[in-house]
Design an enzyme around this catalytic site. Structure first.
Site, short mmCIF file in Angstrom:
data_model
loop_
_atom_site.label_atom_id
_atom_site.label_comp_id
_atom_site.label_asym_id
_atom_site.label_seq_id
_atom_site.Cartn_x
_atom_site.Cartn_y
_atom_site.Cartn_z
N THR A 141 2.98 5.95 5.83
CA THR A 141 2.89 5.11 7.03
C THR A 141 3.26 3.66 6.74
OG1 THR A 141 1.08 6.50 7.80
CG2 THR A 141 1.36 4.39 8.90
N LEU A 142 2.61 3.09 5.70
CA LEU A 142 2.88 1.69 5.37
C LEU A 142 4.33 1.49 4.96
CD1 LEU A 142 -0.15 1.13 5.48
CD2 LEU A 142 -0.01 0.13 3.21
N VAL A 220 0.45 -4.73 -0.75
CA VAL A 220 -0.41 -4.51 0.41
C VAL A 220 -1.15 -3.18 0.26
CG1 VAL A 220 0.81 -5.91 2.12
CG2 VAL A 220 1.63 -3.58 1.62
N ALA A 221 -1.10 -2.60 -0.95
CA ALA A 221 -1.70 -1.28 -1.18
C ALA A 221 -3.16 -1.44 -1.61
CB ALA A 221 -0.87 -0.53 -2.20
N ARG A 222 -3.39 -1.51 -2.90
CA ARG A 222 -4.71 -1.77 -3.46
C ARG A 222 -4.52 -2.61 -4.72
NH1 ARG A 222 -6.68 -0.62 0.61
NH2 ARG A 222 -8.14 1.00 1.17
N ASP A 246 -2.02 -9.17 -0.64
CA ASP A 246 -3.09 -8.98 0.35
C ASP A 246 -4.30 -8.33 -0.29
OD1 ASP A 246 -4.06 -9.05 3.08
OD2 ASP A 246 -3.84 -6.86 3.10
N GLU A 251 -12.04 -7.92 -5.49
CA GLU A 251 -12.07 -8.63 -4.21
C GLU A 251 -13.52 -9.02 -3.92
OE1 GLU A 251 -10.18 -6.44 -1.05
OE2 GLU A 251 -8.32 -6.27 -2.17
N HIS A 270 -7.09 -9.55 2.19
CA HIS A 270 -7.12 -8.13 2.61
C HIS A 270 -7.17 -8.02 4.14
CE1 HIS A 270 -8.11 -3.88 1.01
NE2 HIS A 270 -7.46 -3.79 2.15
N VAL A 271 -6.22 -8.67 4.78
CA VAL A 271 -6.18 -8.70 6.24
C VAL A 271 -4.82 -8.23 6.77
CG1 VAL A 271 -7.91 -10.51 6.58
CG2 VAL A 271 -5.52 -11.15 6.14
N ALA A 273 -3.64 -5.57 7.64
CA ALA A 273 -3.62 -4.57 8.72
C ALA A 273 -4.45 -5.02 9.92
CB ALA A 273 -4.17 -3.23 8.20
P1 NAD Z 1 0.01 7.45 3.62
O1 NAD Z 1 -0.80 8.59 3.13
O2 NAD Z 1 0.65 7.52 4.95
O3 NAD Z 1 1.19 7.14 2.57
C1 NAD Z 1 1.02 7.04 1.20
C2 NAD Z 1 2.31 7.54 0.56
O4 NAD Z 1 2.29 7.26 -0.84
C3 NAD Z 1 2.50 9.04 0.74
O5 NAD Z 1 3.78 9.28 1.27
C4 NAD Z 1 2.36 9.57 -0.68
O6 NAD Z 1 3.16 10.71 -0.89
C5 NAD Z 1 2.86 8.38 -1.48
N1 NAD Z 1 2.47 8.41 -2.88
C6 NAD Z 1 1.29 8.79 -3.42
N2 NAD Z 1 1.34 8.65 -4.76
C7 NAD Z 1 2.58 8.17 -5.05
C8 NAD Z 1 3.23 7.81 -6.26
N3 NAD Z 1 2.62 7.96 -7.44
N4 NAD Z 1 4.50 7.34 -6.18
C9 NAD Z 1 5.13 7.20 -4.99
N5 NAD Z 1 4.56 7.54 -3.82
C10 NAD Z 1 3.31 8.01 -3.86
O7 NAD Z 1 -0.93 6.19 3.52
P2 NAD Z 1 -0.67 4.74 4.16
O8 NAD Z 1 -1.32 4.65 5.48
O9 NAD Z 1 0.77 4.40 4.04
O10 NAD Z 1 -1.51 3.83 3.17
C11 NAD Z 1 -1.17 3.77 1.78
C12 NAD Z 1 -2.24 2.99 1.04
O11 NAD Z 1 -2.15 1.63 1.41
C13 NAD Z 1 -3.66 3.41 1.40
O12 NAD Z 1 -4.11 4.47 0.58
C14 NAD Z 1 -4.45 2.14 1.18
O13 NAD Z 1 -4.95 2.09 -0.13
C15 NAD Z 1 -3.43 1.03 1.38
N6 NAD Z 1 -3.64 0.32 2.67
C16 NAD Z 1 -3.90 -1.02 2.62
C17 NAD Z 1 -4.10 -1.72 3.80
C18 NAD Z 1 -4.40 -3.20 3.79
O14 NAD Z 1 -5.18 -3.66 4.60
N7 NAD Z 1 -3.78 -3.96 2.93
C19 NAD Z 1 -4.03 -1.06 5.04
C20 NAD Z 1 -3.73 0.30 5.06
C21 NAD Z 1 -3.52 0.97 3.85
#
Ligand code: NAD
Length: 304
Positions: A141-142, A220-222, A246, A251, A270-271, A273
């Site tokens: 999604t992201l 923006v992941a973790r 982010d 944190e 961490h904002v 989203a």
């Molecule tokens: P999602 O499940 O839609 O997408 C995650 C993608 O990463 C999937 O397509 C998965 O196949 C892929 N993936 C997993 N391991 C991988 C690897 N080793 N190499 C390459 N791709 C890999 O999830 P999302 O909604 O896109 O969110 C992803 C992450 O972002 C969440 O788990 C969360 O930790 C973080 N996130 C952060 C915020 C924020 O406020 N900054 C908001 C939403 C999500």
């Protein structure tokens, strides 16, 4: 169906907003009370809590669920759903904003404004995103939300995922084994993977050395996906041009962190989203799953 909204959601929205939103859609909803768990069919929460094992279904209001004890939920027959799928637009715009700021120097001018300073950046500093390469690591999604907006800004977008199946808006998809090839020529590298055993510390000294010296890292992941000390060293030594961050480990980012003081680092708490309709986005997911439960269909975003 009785949904309880846990106080911890107040990190992202006022719990009563979601209660009202669900009630308007004919779902009984109230604030979570640990002495009434036997009355609830579902608890909606930001953080996990020991008392949730007494409720049949837990819904996490974030995409990441690394904090939730999903294996124990599975053992104890608790259903767990998360909120992936709702953050593509918010995070996509946050990352686009960070990239635009670095290219057009907006963060620097904002700093100047704070000092009442009328000063131009050097001639070679500003550039345009048009034609620059972005590498998005993780294309869920992201990642897709980021890629779509970058493509709209005229950028060349490549991505990294565990399969090389094509993704709309992404010019070339690299397999995770070819991560180093994917990031080598990118002006921006955006991290959009979940925090797992495979992604913890995915970006460290080797990756930073393998990136262009004029490249920017966008996380923006973790926080745990990046070795933060190695990132600081790469920024201090000039191995990287800058970073838009982010998420951090730990944190909140400690006051003593050198990242706070770096001009070419944008820190957001961490904002990425956040939006004033977060409660509605989560509410729509809950309503969808309540309706699916009534129709005895498989839930969306079901983890266990
Ligand atoms: P999602 O499940 O839609 O997408 C995650 C993608 O990463 C999937 O397509 C998965 O196949 C892929 N993936 C997993 N391991 C991988 C690897 N080793 N190499 C390459 N791709 C890999 O999830 P999302 O909604 O896109 O969110 C992803 C992450 O972002 C969440 O788990 C969360 O930790 C973080 N996130 C952060 C915020 C924020 O406020 N900054 C908001 C939403 C999500």
């Amino acid at each position: 169906m009785h949904a309880a909204v846990h106080d911890s959601v107040s990190v992202v929205f006022e719990p009563d907003l979601l209660c009202s939103y669900l009630r308007e859609r004919d779902i009984e909803a109230s604030r979570f009370d640990s002495s009434r768990t036997d009355e609830y069919d579902l608890v909606v929460s930001f953080h996990p809590d020991e008392t949730f094992f007494d409720v049949p279904w837990v819904h996490g209001v974030r995409a990441g669920y690394d904090e939730f004890p999903v294996e124990r939920y599975a053992e104890e027959g608790v259903t767990f759903t998360n909120s992936t799928g709702i953050h593509g637009t918010t995070i996509g715009e946050t990352v686009a904003g960070m990239m635009l700021s670095f290219a057009r120097r907006l963060h620097v001018y904002r700093d100047h404004q704070g000092r009442g300073e009328w000063a131009r950046e050097p001639y070679e500093a500003p550039f345009t995103l048009d034609g620059e390469r972005l590498c998005v690591v993780g294309l869920g999604t992201l990642g897709q939300g980021i890629a779509r907006r970058a493509a709209g800004l005229g950028m060349e977008v490549v991505g990294v995922r565990r399969s090389t199946d094509p993704v709309p808006g992404v010019d070339r998809v690299y397999h995770t084994e070819d991560l180093h090839d994917a990031i080598a020529d990118a002006r921006f590298v955006a991290l959009a993977v979940p925090l797992t055993e495979a992604t913890e510390g995915l970006f460290g000294p080797e990756e930073f050395d393998g990136m262009r010296e004029d490249a920017y890292l966008l996380n923006v992941a973790r926080g745990g996906v990046v070795e933060q000390d190695a990132l600081v060293s790469a920024l201090e030594s000039g191995a990287l041009a800058g970073a838009g961050l982010d998420v951090f480990d730990p944190e909140p980012l400690p006051e003593s962190s050198p990242l706070w003081g770096m001009e070419e680092v944008i820190v957001t708490p961490h904002v990425g989203a956040m939006t004033n309709r977060y409660h509605a986005d989560v509410g729509d997911l809950v309503v969808e799953n309540v309706e699916r439960t009534e129709r005895e269909e498989e839930l969306v975003n079901r983890i266990v």
